[in-house]
Design an enzyme around this catalytic site. Structure first.
Site, PDB file in Angstrom:
ATOM      1  N   ARG A  70      -5.239  10.337 -31.534  1.00  0.00           N
ATOM      2  CA  ARG A  70      -6.458   9.540 -31.546  1.00  0.00           C
ATOM      3  C   ARG A  70      -7.016   9.456 -32.969  1.00  0.00           C
ATOM      4  NH1 ARG A  70     -10.106  12.071 -29.753  1.00  0.00           N
ATOM      5  NH2 ARG A  70      -9.108  13.954 -29.003  1.00  0.00           N
ATOM      6  N   TYR A 198      -0.937   4.297 -29.489  1.00  0.00           N
ATOM      7  CA  TYR A 198      -0.858   5.679 -29.040  1.00  0.00           C
ATOM      8  C   TYR A 198      -1.958   6.114 -28.069  1.00  0.00           C
ATOM      9  CZ  TYR A 198       0.282  10.551 -29.049  1.00  0.00           C
ATOM     10  OH  TYR A 198       0.664  11.794 -28.641  1.00  0.00           O
ATOM     11  N   GLY A 199      -1.559   6.770 -27.013  1.00  0.00           N
ATOM     12  CA  GLY A 199      -2.449   7.538 -26.121  1.00  0.00           C
ATOM     13  C   GLY A 199      -3.839   6.968 -25.953  1.00  0.00           C
ATOM     14  N   LYS A 207      -9.619   7.398 -22.114  1.00  0.00           N
ATOM     15  CA  LYS A 207     -10.802   7.832 -22.847  1.00  0.00           C
ATOM     16  C   LYS A 207     -11.799   6.687 -23.030  1.00  0.00           C
ATOM     17  CE  LYS A 207      -9.206  11.814 -22.714  1.00  0.00           C
ATOM     18  NZ  LYS A 207      -8.724  12.802 -23.635  1.00  0.00           N
ATOM     19  N   HIS A 227     -15.074  15.126 -19.584  1.00  0.00           N
ATOM     20  CA  HIS A 227     -13.729  15.492 -20.053  1.00  0.00           C
ATOM     21  C   HIS A 227     -13.338  16.828 -19.382  1.00  0.00           C
ATOM     22  CE1 HIS A 227     -11.015  16.316 -23.831  1.00  0.00           C
ATOM     23  NE2 HIS A 227     -10.327  15.736 -22.888  1.00  0.00           N
ATOM     24  N   SER A 249      -9.889  18.738 -26.513  1.00  0.00           N
ATOM     25  CA  SER A 249      -8.500  18.280 -26.505  1.00  0.00           C
ATOM     26  C   SER A 249      -7.563  19.406 -26.957  1.00  0.00           C
ATOM     27  CB  SER A 249      -8.333  17.084 -27.434  1.00  0.00           C
ATOM     28  OG  SER A 249      -9.158  16.029 -26.991  1.00  0.00           O
ATOM     29  N   CYS A 251      -6.893  22.222 -25.568  1.00  0.00           N
ATOM     30  CA  CYS A 251      -7.424  23.571 -25.390  1.00  0.00           C
ATOM     31  C   CYS A 251      -7.176  24.113 -23.985  1.00  0.00           C
ATOM     32  CB  CYS A 251      -8.910  23.609 -25.732  1.00  0.00           C
ATOM     33  SG  CYS A 251      -9.214  23.393 -27.490  1.00  0.00           S
ATOM     34  N   GLY A 252      -6.245  23.542 -23.239  1.00  0.00           N
ATOM     35  CA  GLY A 252      -5.791  24.220 -22.031  1.00  0.00           C
ATOM     36  C   GLY A 252      -6.133  23.634 -20.681  1.00  0.00           C
ATOM     37  N   ASP A 276      -7.699  16.058 -16.827  1.00  0.00           N
ATOM     38  CA  ASP A 276      -8.350  15.604 -18.061  1.00  0.00           C
ATOM     39  C   ASP A 276      -9.759  15.026 -17.863  1.00  0.00           C
ATOM     40  OD1 ASP A 276      -7.936  15.339 -20.937  1.00  0.00           O
ATOM     41  OD2 ASP A 276      -7.917  13.179 -20.641  1.00  0.00           O
ATOM     42  N   ASN A 363       1.345  16.999 -31.492  1.00  0.00           N
ATOM     43  CA  ASN A 363       0.631  16.245 -30.452  1.00  0.00           C
ATOM     44  C   ASN A 363       1.588  15.367 -29.638  1.00  0.00           C
ATOM     45  OD1 ASN A 363      -1.749  15.447 -29.040  1.00  0.00           O
ATOM     46  ND2 ASN A 363      -1.821  13.539 -30.215  1.00  0.00           N
ATOM     47  N   SER A 364       2.870  15.764 -29.578  1.00  0.00           N
ATOM     48  CA  SER A 364       3.800  15.002 -28.726  1.00  0.00           C
ATOM     49  C   SER A 364       3.363  15.160 -27.276  1.00  0.00           C
ATOM     50  CB  SER A 364       5.237  15.485 -28.932  1.00  0.00           C
ATOM     51  OG  SER A 364       5.319  16.885 -28.786  1.00  0.00           O
ATOM     52  N   ARG A 365       3.647  14.151 -26.470  1.00  0.00           N
ATOM     53  CA  ARG A 365       3.087  14.100 -25.113  1.00  0.00           C
ATOM     54  C   ARG A 365       4.133  13.734 -24.075  1.00  0.00           C
ATOM     55  NH1 ARG A 365      -2.710  15.206 -24.450  1.00  0.00           N
ATOM     56  NH2 ARG A 365      -3.300  15.666 -26.580  1.00  0.00           N
TER      57      ARG A 365
HETATM   58  P1  GTP Z   1      -5.659  17.264 -23.873  1.00  0.00           P
HETATM   59  O1  GTP Z   1      -4.606  16.602 -23.052  1.00  0.00           O
HETATM   60  O2  GTP Z   1      -5.519  16.983 -25.335  1.00  0.00           O
HETATM   61  O3  GTP Z   1      -7.049  16.980 -23.392  1.00  0.00           O
HETATM   62  O4  GTP Z   1      -5.374  18.867 -23.825  1.00  0.00           O
HETATM   63  P2  GTP Z   1      -5.558  19.994 -22.690  1.00  0.00           P
HETATM   64  O5  GTP Z   1      -6.946  20.532 -22.728  1.00  0.00           O
HETATM   65  O6  GTP Z   1      -5.047  19.517 -21.398  1.00  0.00           O
HETATM   66  O7  GTP Z   1      -4.625  21.180 -23.253  1.00  0.00           O
HETATM   67  P3  GTP Z   1      -3.212  21.731 -22.730  1.00  0.00           P
HETATM   68  O8  GTP Z   1      -3.308  22.376 -21.390  1.00  0.00           O
HETATM   69  O9  GTP Z   1      -2.211  20.654 -22.885  1.00  0.00           O
HETATM   70  O10 GTP Z   1      -2.924  22.881 -23.783  1.00  0.00           O
HETATM   71  C1  GTP Z   1      -2.810  22.634 -25.169  1.00  0.00           C
HETATM   72  C2  GTP Z   1      -2.107  23.754 -25.872  1.00  0.00           C
HETATM   73  O11 GTP Z   1      -2.758  24.996 -25.622  1.00  0.00           O
HETATM   74  C3  GTP Z   1      -0.661  23.916 -25.407  1.00  0.00           C
HETATM   75  O12 GTP Z   1       0.175  24.095 -26.538  1.00  0.00           O
HETATM   76  C4  GTP Z   1      -0.686  25.161 -24.560  1.00  0.00           C
HETATM   77  O13 GTP Z   1       0.525  25.859 -24.600  1.00  0.00           O
HETATM   78  C5  GTP Z   1      -1.854  25.975 -25.148  1.00  0.00           C
HETATM   79  N1  GTP Z   1      -2.519  26.782 -24.088  1.00  0.00           N
HETATM   80  C6  GTP Z   1      -2.949  26.334 -22.880  1.00  0.00           C
HETATM   81  N2  GTP Z   1      -3.475  27.342 -22.131  1.00  0.00           N
HETATM   82  C7  GTP Z   1      -3.387  28.454 -22.901  1.00  0.00           C
HETATM   83  C8  GTP Z   1      -3.752  29.838 -22.690  1.00  0.00           C
HETATM   84  O14 GTP Z   1      -4.278  30.239 -21.645  1.00  0.00           O
HETATM   85  N3  GTP Z   1      -3.509  30.697 -23.721  1.00  0.00           N
HETATM   86  C9  GTP Z   1      -2.933  30.274 -24.901  1.00  0.00           C
HETATM   87  N4  GTP Z   1      -2.729  31.195 -25.858  1.00  0.00           N
HETATM   88  N5  GTP Z   1      -2.556  28.995 -25.130  1.00  0.00           N
HETATM   89  C10 GTP Z   1      -2.782  28.100 -24.146  1.00  0.00           C
HETATM   90  C1  SPV Z   2      -7.127  14.110 -25.625  1.00  0.00           C
HETATM   91  O1  SPV Z   2      -6.957  13.976 -26.841  1.00  0.00           O
HETATM   92  O2  SPV Z   2      -8.132  14.704 -25.152  1.00  0.00           O
HETATM   93  C2  SPV Z   2      -6.116  13.593 -24.683  1.00  0.00           C
HETATM   94  C3  SPV Z   2      -5.011  12.780 -25.205  1.00  0.00           C
HETATM   95  O3  SPV Z   2      -6.237  13.828 -23.493  1.00  0.00           O
HETATM   96  S1  SPV Z   2      -5.448  11.125 -25.488  1.00  0.00           S
HETATM   97  O4  SPV Z   2      -5.069  10.342 -24.297  1.00  0.00           O
HETATM   98  O5  SPV Z   2      -4.663  10.629 -26.641  1.00  0.00           O
HETATM   99  O6  SPV Z   2      -6.863  11.003 -25.711  1.00  0.00           O
HETATM  100 MN    MN Z   3      -8.103  15.145 -23.055  1.00  0.00          MN
END
Ligand code: GTP
Ligand code: SPV
Ligand code: MN
Length: 587
Positions: A70, A198-199, A207, A227, A249, A251-252, A276, A363-365
């Site tokens: 983004r 992208y995304g 979003k 979110h 974003s 953060c898990g 999400d 940020n590969s998806r």
């Molecule tokens: P967006 O799609 O960008 O909104 O992200 P998201 O909040 O869905 O985050 P996602 O679950 O994809 O996690 C992002 C990164 O954090 C990944 O590389 C995970 O491996 C890492 N991660 C997720 N949960 C944990 C956790 O409990 N502990 C740690 N150490 N890393 C984590």
């Molecule tokens: C984020 O960045 O919080 C995402 C990926 O979930 S995107 O669709 O690119 O916004």
């Molecule tokens: Mn998100």
């Protein structure tokens, strides 16, 4: 095809006149349409089929290297008054916003097909759902929208019945970062995005619509567009609680939404509603209910493996699109943390020898339909949504925030959400790892002034006397060597159990100025090798550090001037005073 709805037909005609496509395709959302698009992209060279034996019906797309996340600095909210967009958004007047992008759309689709995508955010028969139409010249966007939203004929029928829809116009333009804009016109329910494929920049239902435009509508209509992931947690006794969690974003959210319970918690089950975005409405009894406007996932690939997220690892082995990962010699996708295979090519498509950074972009998806997820909830299509017991905020904080704490009441919970700060990630272009304020994980996504947004959150207390409890979690505490103190992933269920027990008044807590904390022994650590002293560290606060944090937050609020609700200031000052009292006592 055309439509019975004159307003839609007229808009499509106007856009075609401006952008000059070769032809127009109205998307029906069928499986055949999807396969035809994939074939066209393979022929064009914008999509590569992956190994059909180990990754059937999976494809790899490599986006332009300048277009991998983004772009917050090129994202604008266009309202008449700049104050209404607030310091949290880039602003342009609607007149200037339209003029800037309309010039770029002139002739932008020459030589291309124009796709009209009717979509419904939320279950097709839910009163909480809202529809939109995205016009795009990107086949990649159409394919992603097919996996991630309810799009096509059924959505068009609903739009024709309702007569209103969000208009999203998108073109990849020439991918020149200097001619890239993501513009929102909330008062016109309109989005115009050009120059990125992208995304979140290009899949306009996500979003742009479901957060920036919807948050604006939600404020006017008395609901919330957030979110947040949504999950159901079923105990061995068969009792299910639903929670909604807002983390910034990368953060898990996705990982938590489909976690697999640890061995030490037999009989527990997880039901994923969303990973999400959540739309939250009150029902007639004042219960907050959530729907997920999406029906698929656009998830972070790196770090996904059998140990961290087995559900995701398995669900992306078929019928998935990968964006910007590497590839093995056997034509399988590869990413850092996959824990098997080796990369032969990187995310730019070049041979990989390890000398130039990572094979997969950080940020590969992956894109998959939610039905690929083994833990997908049977209630994900329920028009009435699910009742929410707890709202959980979180972020990446190496030091400050404990593993979990509970807000003292709704008003304090709004402070907890508003003061979310997190280390930045690769999900947006810019520096990674610096702390920034990300209230309610909505910094990049709130379509109006944060001051008004906090007031909207606070005002919900007048609407219901059975609001969810509010918590904050932090899976990302580190020691001095950068090791995570908490094992995370599936083990996070141990923390969710404490949250549920609090909601049911089954467990006590220690009161501190920042909220209620668990006793270390209240978090079950059986079969984990987390030493008692680490558990104590994870469940305590450093008063001096929190005083600095509180001061930083107060300064942050100053940036919003008189739009900051007095109740939020009062809450911040109450916490400051209580911290001060303890600091004096121990000095
Ligand atoms: P967006 O799609 O960008 O909104 O992200 P998201 O909040 O869905 O985050 P996602 O679950 O994809 O996690 C992002 C990164 O954090 C990944 O590389 C995970 O491996 C890492 N991660 C997720 N949960 C944990 C956790 O409990 N502990 C740690 N150490 N890393 C984590
Ligand atoms: C984020 O960045 O919080 C995402 C990926 O979930 S995107 O669709 O690119 O916004
Ligand atoms: Mn998100």
């Amino acid at each position: 095809m055309t439509t019975k709805l004159p307003a839609l037909q007229q808009w499509v005609d106007e856009v075609a006149a401006r952008t000059q496509p070769d032809a127009i395709h109205w998307c029906t959302g069928t499986e055949d349409e999807y396969q035809d698009l994939m074939e066209l992209m393979v022929a064009e060279g914008t999509m590569a089929p992956l190994n059909p034996d180990s990754y059937p019906n999976c494809y790899l797309h490599l986006s332009d290297p300048s277009d991998v996340a983004r772009v917050e600095h090129l994202t604008f909210v266009c309202t008449e008054a700049q104050e209404d967009a607030g310091p949290n958004n880039n602003w342009m007047s609607p007149a200037e916003g339209h003029a800037r992008v309309d010039a770029l759309f002139e002739g932008a689709m020459r030589g291309r097909m124009m796709y009209v995508i009717p979509y419904c955010m939320g279950p097709i028969d839910s009163p909480y759902s809202r529809c939109g139409v995205e016009i795009t010249d990107s086949k990649y966007v159409v394919a992603n929208m097919k996996l991630m939203t309810r799009m096509g004929t059924a959505a068009l029928e609903r739009i024709e019945q309702e007569g209103s829809f969000v208009r999203g116009l998108h073109s990849t333009g020439d991918l020149d970062p200097d001619k890239r804009f993501i513009m929102h016109f909330p008062d016109e329910l309109t989005i115009k995005s050009i120059g990125s494929g992208y995304g979140g920049n290009a899949l306009l239902g996500k979003k742009c619509h479901a957060l920036r435009i919807a948050s604006h509508q939600a404020r006017e209509e008395g609901w919330l567009a957030e979110h947040m992931m949504i999950m159901g947690i079923e105990s061995p006794e068969g009792e299910t609680h639903y929670i909604a969690c807002a983390f910034p974003s990368a953060c898990g959210k996705t990982n938590l939404a489909m976690l697999i319970p640890p061995h030490s918690m037999p009989g527990w089950k997880i039901h994923t509603l969303g990973d999400d975005i959540a739309w939250l409405h009150f029902d007639d009894e004042g219960q907050l209910r959530a729907i997920n406007p999406e029906s698929g996932y656009f998830g972070v690939v790196p770090g996904t493996n059998k140990k961290t997220n087995e559900n995701a690892f398995n669900m992306i082995t078929h019928d998935a699109i990968f964006t910007n990962v590497g590839r093995t010699i056997d034509n399988e996708p590869w990413w850092e943390g996959k824990q098997n295979g080796e990369p032969a090519y990187d995310w730019r498509g070049q041979e990989y020898d390890g000398s130039e950074g990572k094979a997969a972009h950080p940020n590969s998806r992956f894109t998959v339909a939610a039905t690929n997820n083994p833990s997908y909830s049977s209630l994900a299509d329920a028009p009435e949504g699910v009742p929410i017991s707890a709202i959980v905020f979180g972020g990446r904080r190496k030091r400050l925030a404990p593993l979990v704490y509970e807000a003292k009441n709704w008003q304090h919970g709004v402070l907890v959400g508003a003061s979310v700060g997190s280390e930045t990630t690769a999900a947006a272009i810019g520096e990674v790892g610096v702390i920034r304020r990300d209230p309610m994980a909505m910094k990049p996504f709130c379509g109006y002034n944060f001051g008004d947004y906090w007031q909207h959150w606070l005002s919900l207390a007048e609407k219901s006397d059975r609001l969810p409890r509010i918590f904050h979690v932090n899976w990302f505490r580190q020691d001095d060597d950068g090791n995570f103190l908490w094992p995370g992933f599936g083990e996070n269920l141990r923390v969710l159990k404490w949250i549920i027990d609090r909601c049911e008044n089954r467990v006590g807590a220690r009161e501190t100025p920042v909220g209620y904390l668990p006793e270390p022994s209240d978090i079950d650590t059986s079969e984990l090798d987390v030493p008692a002293e680490i558990m104590r560290e994870l469940t305590s606060i450093d008063v001096e550090h929190w005083q600095i944090e509180n001061q930083h937050f107060a300064e942050y609020l100053d940036g919003f001037g008189d739009r900051v609700p007095q109740a939020l200031r009062d809450e911040q000052q109450r916490v400051a005073m209580e911290l001060e009292k303890i600091a004096l006592k121990t000095a």
